[in-house]
Design a protein around this motif. Sequence first.
Motif, PDB file in Angstrom:
ATOM      1  N   GLY A   1       0.821  -1.209   0.000  1.00  0.00           N
ATOM      2  CA  GLY A   1       0.000   0.000   0.000  1.00  0.00           C
ATOM      3  C   GLY A   1       0.852   1.254   0.000  1.00  0.00           C
ATOM      4  N   THR A   2       1.927   1.234   0.775  1.00  0.00           N
ATOM      5  CA  THR A   2       2.830   2.386   0.827  1.00  0.00           C
ATOM      6  C   THR A   2       3.499   2.623  -0.519  1.00  0.00           C
ATOM      7  N   ALA A   3       3.877   1.552  -1.192  1.00  0.00           N
ATOM      8  CA  ALA A   3       4.503   1.695  -2.516  1.00  0.00           C
ATOM      9  C   ALA A   3       3.534   2.352  -3.499  1.00  0.00           C
ATOM     10  N   LYS A   4       2.284   1.918  -3.477  1.00  0.00           N
ATOM     11  CA  LYS A   4       1.294   2.517  -4.384  1.00  0.00           C
ATOM     12  C   LYS A   4       1.012   3.968  -4.013  1.00  0.00           C
ATOM     13  N   ALA A   5       0.915   4.254  -2.717  1.00  0.00           N
ATOM     14  CA  ALA A   5       0.661   5.629  -2.281  1.00  0.00           C
ATOM     15  C   ALA A   5       1.826   6.537  -2.663  1.00  0.00           C
TER      16      ALA A   5
ATOM     17  N   ALA B   1       8.488   7.866 -10.424  1.00  0.00           N
ATOM     18  CA  ALA B   1       7.272   7.295  -9.825  1.00  0.00           C
ATOM     19  C   ALA B   1       6.557   6.388 -10.815  1.00  0.00           C
ATOM     20  N   ALA B   2       6.468   6.833 -12.069  1.00  0.00           N
ATOM     21  CA  ALA B   2       5.797   6.025 -13.092  1.00  0.00           C
ATOM     22  C   ALA B   2       6.542   4.714 -13.322  1.00  0.00           C
ATOM     23  N   ILE B   3       7.855   4.772 -13.384  1.00  0.00           N
ATOM     24  CA  ILE B   3       8.638   3.548 -13.562  1.00  0.00           C
ATOM     25  C   ILE B   3       8.425   2.617 -12.374  1.00  0.00           C
ATOM     26  N   GLY B   4       8.429   3.178 -11.171  1.00  0.00           N
ATOM     27  CA  GLY B   4       8.191   2.364  -9.984  1.00  0.00           C
ATOM     28  C   GLY B   4       6.828   1.700 -10.002  1.00  0.00           C
TER      29      GLY B   4
ATOM     30  N   VAL C   1       4.977   1.063 -12.694  1.00  0.00           N
ATOM     31  CA  VAL C   1       4.960   0.061 -13.769  1.00  0.00           C
ATOM     32  C   VAL C   1       5.610  -1.237 -13.278  1.00  0.00           C
ATOM     33  N   LEU C   2       6.718  -1.119 -12.575  1.00  0.00           N
ATOM     34  CA  LEU C   2       7.372  -2.314 -12.025  1.00  0.00           C
ATOM     35  C   LEU C   2       6.487  -2.977 -10.973  1.00  0.00           C
ATOM     36  N   TYR C   3       5.824  -2.174 -10.156  1.00  0.00           N
ATOM     37  CA  TYR C   3       4.915  -2.715  -9.137  1.00  0.00           C
ATOM     38  C   TYR C   3       3.810  -3.543  -9.797  1.00  0.00           C
ATOM     39  N   PHE C   4       3.139  -2.938 -10.788  1.00  0.00           N
ATOM     40  CA  PHE C   4       2.028  -3.643 -11.422  1.00  0.00           C
ATOM     41  C   PHE C   4       2.507  -4.816 -12.278  1.00  0.00           C
ATOM     42  N   ALA C   5       3.715  -4.737 -12.815  1.00  0.00           N
ATOM     43  CA  ALA C   5       4.280  -5.902 -13.509  1.00  0.00           C
ATOM     44  C   ALA C   5       4.490  -7.041 -12.510  1.00  0.00           C
TER      45      ALA C   5
ATOM     46  N   PRO D   1      -3.026   3.541 -17.225  1.00  0.00           N
ATOM     47  CA  PRO D   1      -2.831   4.997 -17.201  1.00  0.00           C
ATOM     48  C   PRO D   1      -1.448   5.409 -16.749  1.00  0.00           C
ATOM     49  N   VAL D   2      -0.784   4.572 -15.953  1.00  0.00           N
ATOM     50  CA  VAL D   2       0.591   4.884 -15.529  1.00  0.00           C
ATOM     51  C   VAL D   2       1.516   4.806 -16.728  1.00  0.00           C
ATOM     52  N   VAL D   3       1.337   3.764 -17.544  1.00  0.00           N
ATOM     53  CA  VAL D   3       2.149   3.632 -18.756  1.00  0.00           C
ATOM     54  C   VAL D   3       1.879   4.802 -19.699  1.00  0.00           C
ATOM     55  N   ALA D   4       0.608   5.179 -19.838  1.00  0.00           N
ATOM     56  CA  ALA D   4       0.264   6.307 -20.698  1.00  0.00           C
ATOM     57  C   ALA D   4       0.907   7.591 -20.195  1.00  0.00           C
ATOM     58  N   ALA D   5       0.885   7.808 -18.884  1.00  0.00           N
ATOM     59  CA  ALA D   5       1.518   9.004 -18.317  1.00  0.00           C
ATOM     60  C   ALA D   5       3.017   8.998 -18.581  1.00  0.00           C
ATOM     61  N   LEU D   6       3.630   7.831 -18.461  1.00  0.00           N
ATOM     62  CA  LEU D   6       5.067   7.713 -18.722  1.00  0.00           C
ATOM     63  C   LEU D   6       5.381   8.000 -20.189  1.00  0.00           C
TER      64      LEU D   6
END
Length: 112
Positions: A48-52, A71-74, A76-80, A104-109
């Motif tokens: 939860g902390t990683a996502k927040a 943050a976006a790279i982190g 993306v790695l989290y969701f991977a 949406p994280v990938v799109a933002a990146l």
Amino acid sequence: MSVAHTVVTVVAAVMAGFSAYSVFARAEWAVKPMADYGVPASWTPWLGTAKAAGAVGLLVGLAVPAVGVAAAIGLVLYFAGAVITVVRARWFSHVPFPLVYAAPVVAALVLS
């Protein structure tokens, strides 16, 4: 910075923040599947902390682009990692759930 980048980044941050809140609130629909996948309950505060942190980092990234990219790279790695965890648990029908949050994280990146 484009309007599309700003909108997509805010949407990604809200979705990641909601996902983090769901873990912190121990919402059954968020925590029970993680237990079913074999994720130890002691990991949930860290996840939860990683996502927040990723959600906050995306928003800070609107002012400091390097933070947003990190943050976006982190995230993306989290969701991977989430996808890998779901696949290893052989819950193939659940693979789309982390992908919905990752999109949406990938799109933002990509738009950064």
